[in-house]
Design an enzyme around this catalytic site. Structure first.
Site, PDB file in Angstrom:
ATOM      1  N   GLU A 381      94.217 -27.121  -6.980  1.00 57.31           N
ATOM      2  CA  GLU A 381      94.224 -28.596  -7.122  1.00 57.31           C
ATOM      3  C   GLU A 381      93.004 -29.069  -7.913  1.00 57.31           C
ATOM      4  OE1 GLU A 381      96.505 -30.648  -5.926  1.00 57.31           O
ATOM      5  OE2 GLU A 381      97.465 -29.681  -4.199  1.00 57.31           O
ATOM      6  N   THR A 383      89.477 -27.072  -9.849  1.00 55.82           N
ATOM      7  CA  THR A 383      88.334 -26.344  -9.288  1.00 55.82           C
ATOM      8  C   THR A 383      87.174 -27.307  -9.021  1.00 55.82           C
ATOM      9  OG1 THR A 383      87.267 -25.896 -11.409  1.00 55.82           O
ATOM     10  CG2 THR A 383      88.982 -24.327 -10.723  1.00 55.82           C
TER      11      THR A 383
END
Ligand code: TGC
Ligand code: FAD
Length: 402
Positions: A381, A383
């Protein structure tokens, strides 16, 4: 003195009571507290007794899908007319918090289904698509996955090469996606692919379509109770009515990510609370130098800092939840919370591991499992560094990605 073995046995009963040092419950409604309590009970009954075994064996308990549907964990923010919960974003966050308190992989299953499969179908789908898929996804009769990442395009999804061609009466889909949560068991995949003009669209691909396969990714040291795999498209004929008609461009999947990243900001708070709770109990019971280790200043420092960080993170997501409800939360607001809370949870897991000493590396306690899970959560989702760059762009107006 209680033996270490007895201590482990009692801890296995899951005595988690929640963390509310700043009386944040005063900011919640009665409905929020009821929902949190019902999901907490669900986790204690359906997840905590088994999760260690599932994780050790790298087993995804498929039966949890129907149970999540029954308890309302899928699409709590989707309107009730489509089978969702019709709840606000704070309720959604609390549900993610409680599930991830049990395990990040279990929360993955729920957040992919709600934010990455139901959300795009609800937001960008036709009325027929909403009616066909949403009630079954909400009830857990159907499991979905979300295919954005590719082997050569992770942080940079705009470079994707998965593509489809208009063949007149259908689309022909080719390419591959990697690292896809739920994929090996999913009935449908929301897949992001480029058309002949290079424009990104979402397509609903169903299991059983010829040329579509979902090989599982094995040997993960993280999210072991969640199944992860690839999506491979080899001349898959996708019916035209399976294209999501109401939005195209990278902005469409990025909107889904906003919703899922918001849920992760709450979810990781749950993992952090579990580590803190376990560390506090262990420190009170573990005797060294004839005293509970909780009586040593260095242990108290660790516990005090954990409670401080959890409390700050709770206030952060509560305020973000209010902004989500009012439609005022931006991608950068969400990035700040996802980035902060995952890092906070990872740091707490590492400190809690220290407090548990050698026992911290075993499956007798949830710590090492949370810690290893969070190593995925800090990467998926978006880094940790990509979220920093999103904030950097917000502050300076300059995108430093490229
Ligand atoms: P950029 O040029 O910034 O934007 C492209 C287009 O999108 C628009 N846009 C948005 N629209 C709506 N909502 C948003 N939040 C939006 N953000 C951007 C933007 O206006 C533009 O529109 P247009 O019309 O001009 O085309 O895009 P970029 O290519 O520079 O990329 C920016 C970057 C790096 C931030 C983005 O690519 C990114 O976030 N990368 C990280 C990838 C990522 O998070 N992947 C996650 C995969 S899914 C997953 O991990 C699930 S794990 C699930 C689980 O198990 O829980
Ligand atoms: P890369 O993008 O190759 O990044 C490698 C390193 O380079 C990172 O540290 C990154 O921060 C850094 N980096 C990259 N670009 C820059 C830059 N411009 N500036 C500075 N540093 C940079 N994806 C899905 O689509 N659906 C899913 O359901 C899904 N589930 C997942 C489940 C698991 C268990 C995991 C591990 C991943 C999952 N993902 C999923 C994929 C995930 O979103 C990607 O792993 C993530 O976006 C990072 O991509 P990457 O792994 O290719 O790393």
């Amino acid at each position: 003195m209680e033996s270490t073995a007895t201590v482990h046995k009692s801890l296995k009963q899951d005595m988690f009571e929640g963390v509310d040092f700043y009386q944040i419950d005063d900011l919640l409604t009665e409905e929020h507290i009821l929902i949190r309590s019902s999901i907490r009970d669900f986790v204690k009954k359906e997840i905590s007794p088994y999760i260690e075994d599932w994780a050790q064996k790298a087993h995804f308990p498929y039966e949890i899908v129907k149970k999540f549907g029954d308890v309302g964990a899928f699409g709590p923010q989707i309107p009730e007319e489509y089978g969702g919960g019709g709840l606000d974003y704070i309720a959604y966050g609390l549900i993610m918090q409680e599930i991830e308190r049990g395990d990040s992989g279990m929360r993955s299953t729920a957040s992919v289904q709600g934010s990455l499969v139901m959300y795009p179908i609800y937001k960008f789908g036709s009325e027929e698509q909403r009616k066909k898929y949403l009630p079954k996804l909400a009830s857990g009769e159907m499991l979905g996955c979300f295919g954005l990442t590719e082997p050569d395009h992770g942080s940079n999804p705009s470079g994707m090469t998965t593509n489809f061609k208009d063949m007149g009466d259908h689309y022909l889909l080719n390419g591959a996606k990697m690292w896809i949560s739920n994929s090996p068991k999913a009935d449908i995949a929301v897949v992001w692919a480029k058309n002949e003009e290079g424009r990104i669209h979402g397509l609903i691909v169903e299991r059983g379509m010829e040329g579509f396969s979902t090989p599982e990714t094995h040997n993960k040291w993280s999210l072991r109770a969640s199944c992860t795999g690839e999506l491979v498209f080899d001349n898959v004929k996708v019916p035209k009515e399976n294209l999501l008609p109401n939005k195209s461009g990278l902005g469409a999947p990025l909107m889904c990510l906003d919703s899922a990243r918001y849920g992760i900001a709450w979810g990781t708070l749950g993992a952090a609370m579990d580590c803190y709770d376990s560390a506090r109990r262990y420190a009170m019971e573990r005797i060294q130098f004839d005293k509970p280790i909780a009586s040593f200043q260095l242990i108290q420092k660790k516990l005090a800092e954990m409670l401080t960080e959890i409390t700050k993170a709770q206030l952060l997501v509560w305020k973000l939840g209010k902004m989500m409800n009012e439609g005022k939360a931006t991608t950068s607001h969400i990035s700040l919370a996802k980035r902060n809370n995952v890092a906070m949870a990872l740091e707490i897991a590492r400190e809690a591991r220290q407090i548990h000493g050698g026992m911290g590396i075993t499956g007798e306690y949830p710590i090492m499992r949370h810690m290893m899970n969070l190593e995925s959560v800090v990467t998926y989702e978006g880094t940790h560094d990509i979220h920093l760059l999103i904030l950097g762009q917000e502050i300076t107006g300059i995108a430093a990605f490229k």
